[in-house]
Design a protein around this motif. Structure first.
Motif, PDB file in Angstrom:
ATOM      1  N   PRO A   1       0.836  -1.207   0.000  1.00 47.42           N
ATOM      2  CA  PRO A   1       0.000   0.000   0.000  1.00 47.42           C
ATOM      3  C   PRO A   1       0.871   1.257   0.000  1.00 47.42           C
ATOM      4  O   PRO A   1       2.055   1.199   0.336  1.00 47.42           O
ATOM      5  CB  PRO A   1      -0.804  -0.124   1.294  1.00 47.42           C
ATOM      6  N   VAL A   2       0.276   2.358  -0.347  1.00 50.00           N
ATOM      7  CA  VAL A   2       1.031   3.606  -0.489  1.00 50.00           C
ATOM      8  C   VAL A   2       1.716   3.999   0.815  1.00 50.00           C
ATOM      9  O   VAL A   2       2.827   4.531   0.805  1.00 50.00           O
ATOM     10  CB  VAL A   2       0.134   4.742  -1.037  1.00 50.00           C
ATOM     11  N   PHE A   3       1.120   3.706   1.942  1.00 49.31           N
ATOM     12  CA  PHE A   3       1.718   4.123   3.214  1.00 49.31           C
ATOM     13  C   PHE A   3       2.907   3.259   3.625  1.00 49.31           C
ATOM     14  O   PHE A   3       3.588   3.569   4.595  1.00 49.31           O
ATOM     15  CB  PHE A   3       0.662   4.174   4.332  1.00 49.31           C
ATOM     16  N   HIS A   4       3.215   2.216   2.889  1.00 51.29           N
ATOM     17  CA  HIS A   4       4.421   1.420   3.152  1.00 51.29           C
ATOM     18  C   HIS A   4       5.653   2.021   2.479  1.00 51.29           C
ATOM     19  O   HIS A   4       6.771   1.557   2.711  1.00 51.29           O
ATOM     20  CB  HIS A   4       4.230  -0.021   2.696  1.00 51.29           C
TER      21      HIS A   4
ATOM     22  N   ALA B   1       6.956   5.624  -4.526  1.00 53.40           N
ATOM     23  CA  ALA B   1       5.651   5.000  -4.760  1.00 53.40           C
ATOM     24  C   ALA B   1       5.171   5.323  -6.170  1.00 53.40           C
ATOM     25  O   ALA B   1       5.553   6.351  -6.742  1.00 53.40           O
ATOM     26  CB  ALA B   1       4.635   5.516  -3.746  1.00 53.40           C
ATOM     27  N   PRO B   2       4.334   4.453  -6.744  1.00 57.14           N
ATOM     28  CA  PRO B   2       3.747   4.796  -8.049  1.00 57.14           C
ATOM     29  C   PRO B   2       3.016   6.142  -7.959  1.00 57.14           C
ATOM     30  O   PRO B   2       2.263   6.394  -7.015  1.00 57.14           O
ATOM     31  CB  PRO B   2       2.774   3.647  -8.303  1.00 57.14           C
TER      32      PRO B   2
ATOM     33  N   GLU C   1      -0.947  10.437  -6.017  1.00 55.32           N
ATOM     34  CA  GLU C   1      -1.958  11.415  -6.461  1.00 55.32           C
ATOM     35  C   GLU C   1      -3.312  11.148  -5.805  1.00 55.32           C
ATOM     36  O   GLU C   1      -3.952  12.065  -5.286  1.00 55.32           O
ATOM     37  CB  GLU C   1      -2.093  11.332  -7.985  1.00 55.32           C
ATOM     38  N   TYR C   2      -3.746   9.882  -5.817  1.00 52.57           N
ATOM     39  CA  TYR C   2      -5.059   9.573  -5.260  1.00 52.57           C
ATOM     40  C   TYR C   2      -5.063   9.550  -3.737  1.00 52.57           C
ATOM     41  O   TYR C   2      -6.083   9.828  -3.116  1.00 52.57           O
ATOM     42  CB  TYR C   2      -5.622   8.293  -5.871  1.00 52.57           C
ATOM     43  N   GLU C   3      -3.932   9.274  -3.129  1.00 53.88           N
ATOM     44  CA  GLU C   3      -3.844   9.393  -1.675  1.00 53.88           C
ATOM     45  C   GLU C   3      -4.149  10.828  -1.262  1.00 53.88           C
ATOM     46  O   GLU C   3      -4.915  11.071  -0.320  1.00 53.88           O
ATOM     47  CB  GLU C   3      -2.456   8.979  -1.190  1.00 53.88           C
ATOM     48  N   LYS C   4      -3.575  11.780  -1.964  1.00 51.40           N
ATOM     49  CA  LYS C   4      -3.820  13.195  -1.664  1.00 51.40           C
ATOM     50  C   LYS C   4      -5.291  13.560  -1.850  1.00 51.40           C
ATOM     51  O   LYS C   4      -5.872  14.296  -1.044  1.00 51.40           O
ATOM     52  CB  LYS C   4      -2.943  14.084  -2.556  1.00 51.40           C
ATOM     53  N   LYS C   5      -5.907  13.036  -2.912  1.00 59.32           N
ATOM     54  CA  LYS C   5      -7.316  13.349  -3.174  1.00 59.32           C
ATOM     55  C   LYS C   5      -8.227  12.763  -2.100  1.00 59.32           C
ATOM     56  O   LYS C   5      -9.189  13.412  -1.671  1.00 59.32           O
ATOM     57  CB  LYS C   5      -7.720  12.842  -4.567  1.00 59.32           C
ATOM     58  N   ILE C   6      -7.942  11.550  -1.662  1.00 58.90           N
ATOM     59  CA  ILE C   6      -8.765  10.936  -0.620  1.00 58.90           C
ATOM     60  C   ILE C   6      -8.580  11.686   0.695  1.00 58.90           C
ATOM     61  O   ILE C   6      -9.548  11.973   1.402  1.00 58.90           O
ATOM     62  CB  ILE C   6      -8.449   9.431  -0.478  1.00 58.90           C
ATOM     63  N   LYS C   7      -7.338  12.031   1.032  1.00 61.46           N
ATOM     64  CA  LYS C   7      -7.074  12.774   2.276  1.00 61.46           C
ATOM     65  C   LYS C   7      -7.775  14.125   2.269  1.00 61.46           C
ATOM     66  O   LYS C   7      -8.249  14.590   3.308  1.00 61.46           O
ATOM     67  CB  LYS C   7      -5.575  12.964   2.480  1.00 61.46           C
ATOM     68  N   ALA C   8      -7.833  14.776   1.110  1.00 65.69           N
ATOM     69  CA  ALA C   8      -8.437  16.112   1.016  1.00 65.69           C
ATOM     70  C   ALA C   8      -9.963  16.078   1.029  1.00 65.69           C
ATOM     71  O   ALA C   8     -10.608  17.105   1.241  1.00 65.69           O
ATOM     72  CB  ALA C   8      -7.960  16.806  -0.257  1.00 65.69           C
ATOM     73  N   ALA C   9     -10.546  14.908   0.839  1.00 66.38           N
ATOM     74  CA  ALA C   9     -12.005  14.804   0.728  1.00 66.38           C
ATOM     75  C   ALA C   9     -12.699  15.064   2.062  1.00 66.38           C
ATOM     76  O   ALA C   9     -12.148  14.807   3.131  1.00 66.38           O
ATOM     77  CB  ALA C   9     -12.381  13.421   0.205  1.00 66.38           C
TER      78      ALA C   9
ATOM     79  N   ILE D   1      -9.669   0.222  -1.654  1.00 69.05           N
ATOM     80  CA  ILE D   1      -9.664   0.838  -0.323  1.00 69.05           C
ATOM     81  C   ILE D   1      -8.346   0.561   0.388  1.00 69.05           C
ATOM     82  O   ILE D   1      -7.733   1.458   0.986  1.00 69.05           O
ATOM     83  CB  ILE D   1     -10.865   0.326   0.515  1.00 69.05           C
ATOM     84  N   ASP D   2      -7.888  -0.676   0.325  1.00 69.85           N
ATOM     85  CA  ASP D   2      -6.710  -1.094   1.083  1.00 69.85           C
ATOM     86  C   ASP D   2      -5.394  -0.539   0.549  1.00 69.85           C
ATOM     87  O   ASP D   2      -4.382  -0.583   1.249  1.00 69.85           O
ATOM     88  CB  ASP D   2      -6.633  -2.618   1.142  1.00 69.85           C
ATOM     89  N   HIS D   3      -5.369  -0.015  -0.644  1.00 69.34           N
ATOM     90  CA  HIS D   3      -4.137   0.598  -1.153  1.00 69.34           C
ATOM     91  C   HIS D   3      -3.811   1.905  -0.428  1.00 69.34           C
ATOM     92  O   HIS D   3      -2.704   2.423  -0.553  1.00 69.34           O
ATOM     93  CB  HIS D   3      -4.232   0.840  -2.664  1.00 69.34           C
ATOM     94  N   PHE D   4      -4.773   2.428   0.318  1.00 65.94           N
ATOM     95  CA  PHE D   4      -4.591   3.701   1.012  1.00 65.94           C
ATOM     96  C   PHE D   4      -4.867   3.496   2.497  1.00 65.94           C
ATOM     97  O   PHE D   4      -5.763   2.748   2.872  1.00 65.94           O
ATOM     98  CB  PHE D   4      -5.519   4.753   0.406  1.00 65.94           C
ATOM     99  N   GLY D   5      -4.099   4.159   3.338  1.00 65.49           N
ATOM    100  CA  GLY D   5      -4.211   3.953   4.775  1.00 65.49           C
ATOM    101  C   GLY D   5      -5.491   4.495   5.372  1.00 65.49           C
ATOM    102  O   GLY D   5      -6.158   5.368   4.802  1.00 65.49           O
TER     103      GLY D   5
END
Length: 196
Positions: A53-56, A63-64, A69-77, A99-103
């Protein structure tokens, strides 16, 4: 009041998936309600089965880029909306993988809304019950109103236009409840922050 930022996760990757019809409808309705909407489609992200996952990635530069990019979008939501089918009476694997790709910190302290559907009479409710539990564990409590869509193939055309007036009234109830919680939690996050 500033527009709410909503990320909408599409939960299926099957050929001929009905989720696209539902997602098109919901994206339109959320935008009509003045929301800033980001649709996250696992087909477009093309994420592998979860290995890292991205947080690893201690250094996000390794990270890819699509994950970062999508981690930032989910965090900002301010809210998360999930469009989920039901596979074998359960959550579609593409959705749980996404879902599990992001913390959990990406999702926590913001509400989620579940839109579930099936081609049968139960409207994906068994998957929705499991999603409710999963979302609670990552800190994104789901609103009480689940927008369940039975016989989805009869409810929307291919462009996501509703073929039954119930879709509009049910959708409005869903958005009204999601907005209340999203605004309340956003206001409190801005005032008090979030616990460590």
């Amino acid at each position: 009041m500033a527009a709410l930022k909503v990320v909408m996760l599409i939960g299926t990757v099957r050929e001929g998936r009905m989720g696209l019809r539902v997602a098109k409808f919901m994206e339109r309705k959320l935008k009509e309600s003045k929301h800033d909407v980001t649709v996250i489609d696992p087909i477009e992200l093309n994420l592998p089965i979860l290995k890292k996952p991205v947080f690893h990635y201690q250094n996000r530069a390794e990270a890819p880029s699509v994950m970062v990019e999508y981690e930032k979008k989910i965090k900002a939501a301010d809210a998360v909306v999930l469009v989920s089918a039901e596979y074998n009476h359960s959550i579609p694997p593409a959705l749980s993988n996404l879902i599990d790709h992001f913390g959990a910190s990406c999702y926590s302290y913001k509400p989620s809304g579940i839109i579930c559907y099936s081609m049968g009479q139960y409207g994906g409710m068994r998957a929705a019950m499991q999603l409710r539990s999963m979302l609670g564990e990552i800190g994104s409590l789901s609103i009480s109103y689940i927008f369940g869509i039975p016989k989805v193939q009869n409810m929307f055309d291919e462009e996501g236009n509703p073929l039954d007036d119930y879709m509009n009234t049910s959708c409005q109830k869903f958005i009204t409840q999601l907005d209340w919680y999203a605004n309340a939690l956003r206001n409190h996050r801005q005032k008090a922050g979030v616990p460590n």
